[in-house]
Design an enzyme around this catalytic site. Structure first.
Site, short mmCIF file in Angstrom:
data_model
loop_
_atom_site.label_atom_id
_atom_site.label_comp_id
_atom_site.label_asym_id
_atom_site.label_seq_id
_atom_site.Cartn_x
_atom_site.Cartn_y
_atom_site.Cartn_z
N LYS A 74 0.86 -1.19 0.00
CA LYS A 74 0.00 0.00 0.00
C LYS A 74 0.89 1.23 0.00
O LYS A 74 1.83 1.32 0.79
CB LYS A 74 -0.86 -0.01 1.28
N LYS A 98 5.13 2.16 8.41
CA LYS A 98 3.96 2.97 8.80
C LYS A 98 2.69 2.13 8.90
O LYS A 98 1.92 2.26 9.86
CB LYS A 98 3.77 4.09 7.77
N LYS A 110 5.15 1.88 -3.01
CA LYS A 110 5.21 3.28 -3.45
C LYS A 110 5.44 3.31 -4.94
O LYS A 110 5.99 2.36 -5.51
CB LYS A 110 6.34 4.03 -2.74
N THR A 194 -4.71 13.16 6.42
CA THR A 194 -3.30 13.20 6.84
C THR A 194 -3.10 14.35 7.81
O THR A 194 -2.48 14.17 8.89
CB THR A 194 -2.39 13.33 5.61
N ASN A 225 -1.56 19.59 0.16
CA ASN A 225 -2.70 18.90 0.75
C ASN A 225 -2.51 18.65 2.25
O ASN A 225 -3.34 19.03 3.07
CB ASN A 225 -2.93 17.59 0.00
N SER A 364 -7.31 5.70 3.87
CA SER A 364 -7.24 4.93 2.63
C SER A 364 -7.70 3.49 2.89
O SER A 364 -8.41 2.88 2.08
CB SER A 364 -5.80 4.90 2.10
P1 NAD Z 1 1.44 18.34 -2.21
O1 NAD Z 1 2.04 18.19 -3.55
O2 NAD Z 1 -0.02 18.59 -2.09
O3 NAD Z 1 2.17 19.53 -1.41
C1 NAD Z 1 3.54 19.65 -1.25
C2 NAD Z 1 3.82 21.08 -0.79
O4 NAD Z 1 5.20 21.22 -0.48
C3 NAD Z 1 3.50 22.13 -1.85
O5 NAD Z 1 2.90 23.25 -1.24
C4 NAD Z 1 4.88 22.53 -2.37
O6 NAD Z 1 4.91 23.84 -2.91
C5 NAD Z 1 5.67 22.41 -1.08
N1 NAD Z 1 7.12 22.32 -1.27
C6 NAD Z 1 7.83 21.60 -2.17
N2 NAD Z 1 9.15 21.83 -2.00
C7 NAD Z 1 9.26 22.69 -0.97
C8 NAD Z 1 10.34 23.31 -0.31
N3 NAD Z 1 11.61 23.07 -0.67
N4 NAD Z 1 10.09 24.14 0.72
C9 NAD Z 1 8.82 24.39 1.10
N5 NAD Z 1 7.76 23.84 0.52
C10 NAD Z 1 7.97 23.02 -0.50
O7 NAD Z 1 1.88 17.04 -1.41
P2 NAD Z 1 1.24 16.43 -0.09
O8 NAD Z 1 0.30 15.37 -0.48
O9 NAD Z 1 0.79 17.54 0.80
O10 NAD Z 1 2.51 15.72 0.53
C11 NAD Z 1 3.49 16.44 1.29
C12 NAD Z 1 4.31 15.44 2.06
O11 NAD Z 1 3.45 14.68 2.91
C13 NAD Z 1 5.05 14.40 1.20
O12 NAD Z 1 6.27 14.05 1.82
C14 NAD Z 1 4.13 13.21 1.23
O13 NAD Z 1 4.81 12.00 0.98
C15 NAD Z 1 3.63 13.30 2.66
N6 NAD Z 1 2.37 12.60 2.88
C16 NAD Z 1 1.25 12.96 2.21
C17 NAD Z 1 0.08 12.25 2.45
C18 NAD Z 1 -1.21 12.63 1.79
O14 NAD Z 1 -2.23 11.98 2.09
N7 NAD Z 1 -1.25 13.64 0.94
C19 NAD Z 1 0.07 11.17 3.34
C20 NAD Z 1 1.24 10.85 4.03
C21 NAD Z 1 2.39 11.56 3.77
#
Ligand code: NAD
Length: 436
Positions: A74, A98, A110, A194, A225, A364
């Site tokens: 997953k 996790k 992944k 999240t 997000n 999920s």
């Molecule tokens: P996303 O694409 O919606 O958002 C990522 C954000 O990070 C954006 O605002 C982008 O502009 C910003 N960003 C990128 N590089 C940056 C930097 N150098 N400095 C500051 N900001 C920066 O992605 P997301 O889904 O929010 O995921 C973010 C993190 O959370 C990832 O590591 C992802 O693996 C983790 N995550 C997400 C989820 C989920 O359900 N969306 C679940 C678990 C973990």
């Protein structure tokens, strides 16, 4: 045209460094150590996409299943120009840990495609998403490997992938992918899960520390997000959000910010153009805040620094500059193992990714259950079930940290790897073959 080649693998090595302490403390069968040393399956694919100008481009993508000891793999799919095989393997390893920390019947997986999706038209992005699903269709499925959204992928993209899978297998098989739009079998509460889960972990920590939300300042790196929903809900709960940033820079307002209007402002143009991605930033147009760089945000003097962007944001070069009392990891792997040691020495606690961001994979899992049973839950039911599960698992991790006098990260790994080891022993290990 093929995209550029991978740099030297190093992230997975760094991630494995964290298993050392766990293996020293846990009586783990040799089979488990050997099994966790490498992924069970790594698939690299070339995805041909006809661009709008008629040119053919081939994008490199991956799907990695780290392990399936506790159930089907997953994990999300990332679209980013810096994606590498090493990164996808590392992210799948963290997913395995996790899912075990959260007590879910899953292994870790992944996926990723090396692409800057913001340079593609909507049509090109849809063809790429469908092409990726066609390329990996043989190794995914509701009982085999279940993708979901990650950086730069969202419900719209999950919907395209689910539809492509249905075309391939010639039946509706909604449980193949989670994070879908509600109209295509998505779960209520998934989009903010999240951030919601991360806030619950922070709340639990604050309760145990006797700390009030209103007296707690928070800086958030990454306003996508996960970061946005965390910031919105934390603001509602009374925490003072003093800084936000995205890839274009950050803003700082010591008296506090309301994240909702900032998000609405950032997404205004995207909504008008019906675009998949937002090209705008938190930077610009906010009189209430001063513009700062991401480096400055990481070094702000705040109670809680939330890392919700990408991996390796705090490493041995800048760990000494962090002035927060606590780091909440919402991104996967934002702190390197070398930085962990420096932060621990400086008395800065870290609530680790494998616990803090597991709200997303928990919901999920709920989506997968709803798809398989055909019984769809209302939002209160989803949130209540999320909260119950997270309360139990986060409490277990924090109690273990106290009892064993280890960091929250080591405690989470002990909790998760212990479960993987138990499942492996139930399947049969080398001990069954010992003659002694
Ligand atoms: P996303 O694409 O919606 O958002 C990522 C954000 O990070 C954006 O605002 C982008 O502009 C910003 N960003 C990128 N590089 C940056 C930097 N150098 N400095 C500051 N900001 C920066 O992605 P997301 O889904 O929010 O995921 C973010 C993190 O959370 C990832 O590591 C992802 O693996 C983790 N995550 C997400 C989820 C989920 O359900 N969306 C679940 C678990 C973990």
């Amino acid at each position: 045209m093929a995209e550029d080649s991978d740099p030297r693998p190093a992230q997975l090595e760094d991630a494995h460094a964290r298993l050392k302490t766990v293996f020293e403390r846990l009586d783990v069968a040799e089979d488990v150590r050997v099994r966790l040393a490498q992924p069970a399956l790594s698939l690299q694919v070339g995805i041909p996409v006809r661009m709008d100008d008629g040119q053919l481009r081939v994008f490199t993508g991956w799907r990695v299943q780290y392990g399936t000891i506790r159930g089907p793999a997953k994990g999300g799919v990332r679209f980013h120009p810096a994606v590498t095989a090493d990164e996808v393997s590392t992210l799948s390893f963290w997913m395995a840990i996790k899912c075990a920390v959260a007590g879910l019947p899953y292994g870790g997986g992944k996926g990723g495609v090396r692409v800057d999706p913001k340079c593609l038209s909507r049509g090109e992005l849809e063809r790429l998403s469908r092409g990726y699903m066609r390329a990996i269709a043989d190794v995914v499925g509701p009982d085999r490997d279940i993708p979901a959204p990650d950086v730069n992928t969202n419900p719209t993209i999950m919907g395209w992938m689910a539809d492509e899978y249905a075309n391939i297998v010639r039946r509706h098989d909604l449980a193949v992918i989670t994070g879908k739009p509600l109209e295509l079998g998505g779960s209520r509460g998934r989009v903010e899960s999240t951030g919601r889960g991360a806030l619950q972990v922070l709340d639990l920590w604050a309760q145990r520390e006797g700390r009030e939300a209103a007296r707690t300042t928070v800086a958030v790196q990454g306003f996508g997000n996960a970061g946005y929903h965390f910031a919105r809900l934390a603001h509602q709960a009374g925490y003072r959000i003093v800084a936000l940033s995205d890839s274009k820079g950050g803003i700082h307002a010591p008296d506090g910010l309301d994240p909702e209007p900032i998000w609405a402002h950032k997404h205004e143009r995207r909504k008008l153009n019906d675009a998949v991605y937002c090209e705008d930033s938190v930077v610009g147009g906010h009189d209430c805040a001063r513009e700062i760089s991401n480096e400055e945000l990481l070094a702000l003097e705040v109670d809680v620094l939330v890392l919700a962007a990408l991996e390796d944001q705090i490493d041995e070069r800048n760990a000494g500059e962090v002035r927060a009392g606590l780091i909440l990891e919402i991104a996967n792997g934002p702190v390197t193992s070398k930085a962990d040691a420096i932060l621990a020495q400086r008395g800065i606690a870290v609530l680790p990714d494998v616990l803090s961001n597991c709200g997303g994979v928990i919901v999920s899992y709920f989506e997968w259950i709803q798809n398989r049973s055909g019984d769809y839950w209302d939002e209160d039911c989803v949130n209540l079930r999320l909260s119950k599960r997270l309360e139990a698992e986060a409490t277990a991790v924090m109690d273990l940290a106290a009892v064993e006098s280890v960091s929250f990260r080591d405690a989470a790994y002990l909790h998760g790897v212990g479960r993987i080891a138990d499942a492996q022993s139930q399947r049969g290990t080398c001990r069954d073959f010992s003659t002694g």
